[in-house]
Scaffold this active site. Sequence first.
Site, PDB file in Angstrom:
ATOM      1  CG  HIS A 127      -2.200  -0.744   1.168  1.00 53.33           C
ATOM      2  ND1 HIS A 127      -2.688  -0.933   0.121  1.00 53.33           N
ATOM      3  CD2 HIS A 127      -2.432  -1.722   2.300  1.00 53.33           C
ATOM      4  CE1 HIS A 127      -3.942  -1.629   0.424  1.00 53.33           C
ATOM      5  NE2 HIS A 127      -3.834  -2.123   1.481  1.00 53.33           N
ATOM      6  NE  ARG A 147       7.517  -8.741 -17.750  1.00 50.38           N
ATOM      7  CZ  ARG A 147       8.453  -7.805 -17.740  1.00 50.38           C
ATOM      8  NH1 ARG A 147       8.040  -6.663 -17.361  1.00 50.38           N
ATOM      9  NH2 ARG A 147       9.580  -7.821 -18.489  1.00 50.38           N
ATOM     10  NE  ARG A 186       4.465 -12.495 -20.759  1.00 47.10           N
ATOM     11  CZ  ARG A 186       5.570 -12.165 -19.751  1.00 47.10           C
ATOM     12  NH1 ARG A 186       6.686 -12.186 -20.778  1.00 47.10           N
ATOM     13  NH2 ARG A 186       5.477 -12.141 -18.669  1.00 47.10           N
ATOM     14  CD  GLU A 226       9.909 -15.322 -23.722  1.00 48.13           C
ATOM     15  OE1 GLU A 226      10.402 -14.256 -23.072  1.00 48.13           O
ATOM     16  OE2 GLU A 226       8.644 -15.657 -23.606  1.00 48.13           O
ATOM     17  CG  ASN A 285      14.408  -8.897 -20.195  1.00 48.07           C
ATOM     18  OD1 ASN A 285      14.964  -8.322 -20.781  1.00 48.07           O
ATOM     19  ND2 ASN A 285      13.371  -8.705 -19.717  1.00 48.07           N
ATOM     20  CG  ASP A 286      13.056 -15.242 -20.631  1.00 49.16           C
ATOM     21  OD1 ASP A 286      13.551 -15.913 -19.616  1.00 49.16           O
ATOM     22  OD2 ASP A 286      11.616 -15.019 -20.569  1.00 49.16           O
ATOM     23  CB  CYS A 340       8.463  -6.178 -25.181  1.00 44.18           C
ATOM     24  SG  CYS A 340       8.589  -8.022 -24.924  1.00 44.18           S
TER      25      CYS A 340
END
Length: 599
Positions: free
Chosen positions: A199, A306, A342, A441, A464-465, A512
């Site tokens: 929060h 995501r 995705r 990826e 990234n992957d 991305c």
Amino acid sequence: MRSSQNDKVKTLRGIAVSPGIIIGKARLVDRSRVKILYQYLVNEQQVSREVDRFKEALQGAKEQIAAIKNKIPEPLRKHAFILETHLLIMDDSMFSNATIQTIQSEKINAEWALKKSVQNIEKLFTQIEDRYIKERIVDVQYVAERILRNLAGREQEDLFEIKERVIIVAHELSPADTSSINISKVMGFITDVGGRTSHAAIMAQSLKIPAVVGLEIVTHHVHDGTLLIVDGQTGDVIIDPDDEEIILYQEKQIQRDKFESGIIRLSHLPAETVDSLRVTVEANIELVEEVVSAKDNGAEGIGLYRTEYHYLRSSNLPKEDELFEDYKEVAEIIAPDPVTIRTLDLGGDRISAGIGLSKETNPALGLRAIRFSLRETDVFKNQLRAILRASAFGNVQLMFPMISGLQELLDARAILEKVMSDLEKEGIDYDRRVRVGVMVEVPSAVTVADILAGHVDFFSIGTNDLIQYALAIDRVNEHVAYMYQPFHPAILRLIRQVVEAAGKAEIKVALCGEMAGDPLCAPILLGLGIKELSMNPARIPIIKKVIRTLSVQECGSDVEKILQLETASRVREFISAKMQPLLNELDQADLIHSNPDRP
Ligand code: PEP
Ligand code: MG
């Protein structure tokens, strides 16, 4: 959290949740739990006195919360429901009546009786399976804490009473605390506990004040009045800085402010190279709350949504309607620009309690992403229904993660077709021309990109992957982090191969991964033929600025030279030399190394 300077803690690193540098005096806010020192039996006459004490403390707490709610600053209005929940808890019979009855039946003092009520509620909450609801026990504890303070006659310092400009330092800040922050006085806050989606983190972003959470022990090292430097971009907190550090950060702050206000002013302009190539710059998001900041930063769409959050936050699977509402909201806010949703990418380092994924020896190579969805088809269909239903409310694209070859894609598409025909039979509206793409990826997907291209509307390269799998570097393993090289010639060749396959099939190709938000990568990616980039929203203004200084023709001829270079460090040297003037400007503002989307 990391700390440096062994003997005396000087710099702590926590989780940066709201950007900006502040230099100011600490104000330690005591939110330590009230210790119940006295648990005692009372006699018949004292029972009604204890009941009155409790009622008075309860009433006081209600009035305090109501006052906070009434004064809640405009940017936090949408979070006021949390305070309403606190008021409801106080009216709940399990909480208030139960305490009164315990005082009367067991003849004990009010504090002790209240503690018993909270323990009973805690016991009930442990049986709840939904992790989100289970975690709401903290709201019961916040409320009880406030009443205990009232019973103890201990002043609860309300944050709106703070009169000087300070940085708040606390073990933890409750929603009532953050709702009382007066931004003309409070420069920002730092806390021992908390995470990116706590929060307090969300409130800091709404208030646009710097904040760092999860510092673990900062309250042990700071006193009222201690001078602090807080960097809400890197998560660094410097305790009792020396003159040099103050000057350094003041300069950084000035540079960053100047630079950011300059580029933010321009962030809504298109990202167009000097020779008129229009690049689409979009945002990667994980939470619906991030769409607005993506738009504010100049995003021209959501290139990667995501969707794991709903599955990770609870031990129960999310309901179709819950997902639909969420996706619909994102689609509506960003429309007419597109959102690329995705499908689930669980597994690897994203393990959900609810889904019963077993621990695997090699999670990155295990039952992850589309592999999981193709096995748990009910979970997959539930999500596809929600995405398709949302497609009726905006410009929605759908994307499958971790596709490694055509068969997987065909299997996923077959399930999608089935879900579409179910919706049709049920008369539920969706966009029949919804565009379907894949993340590229996995290196095998690059090799067969020409085959995949015939079956999709677009590719999105997930570097990234792709780097992890192509270079065999675990992206979350700090021991091999130095080998995680976006400029590795193999990676550049893989990207080129995907762009060529997409070009031949005349489908779109976006990128991305984190490379999209790296200023040094921008000229190479443009030179390789990428015209669509999606990144952490905070990177958008910088990347747009970089793109506006580039000539795509020059990038293209540079890339020809770059592709002849044999190591990642030679590529880096080449591009750094080329970009030197711009890098100097970015470096002064510390904006190169602070990409929050780093894997
Ligand atoms: C990627 O792999 O590059 C990507 C963008 O996806 P994620 O980081 O969610 O795996
Ligand atoms: Mg990925």
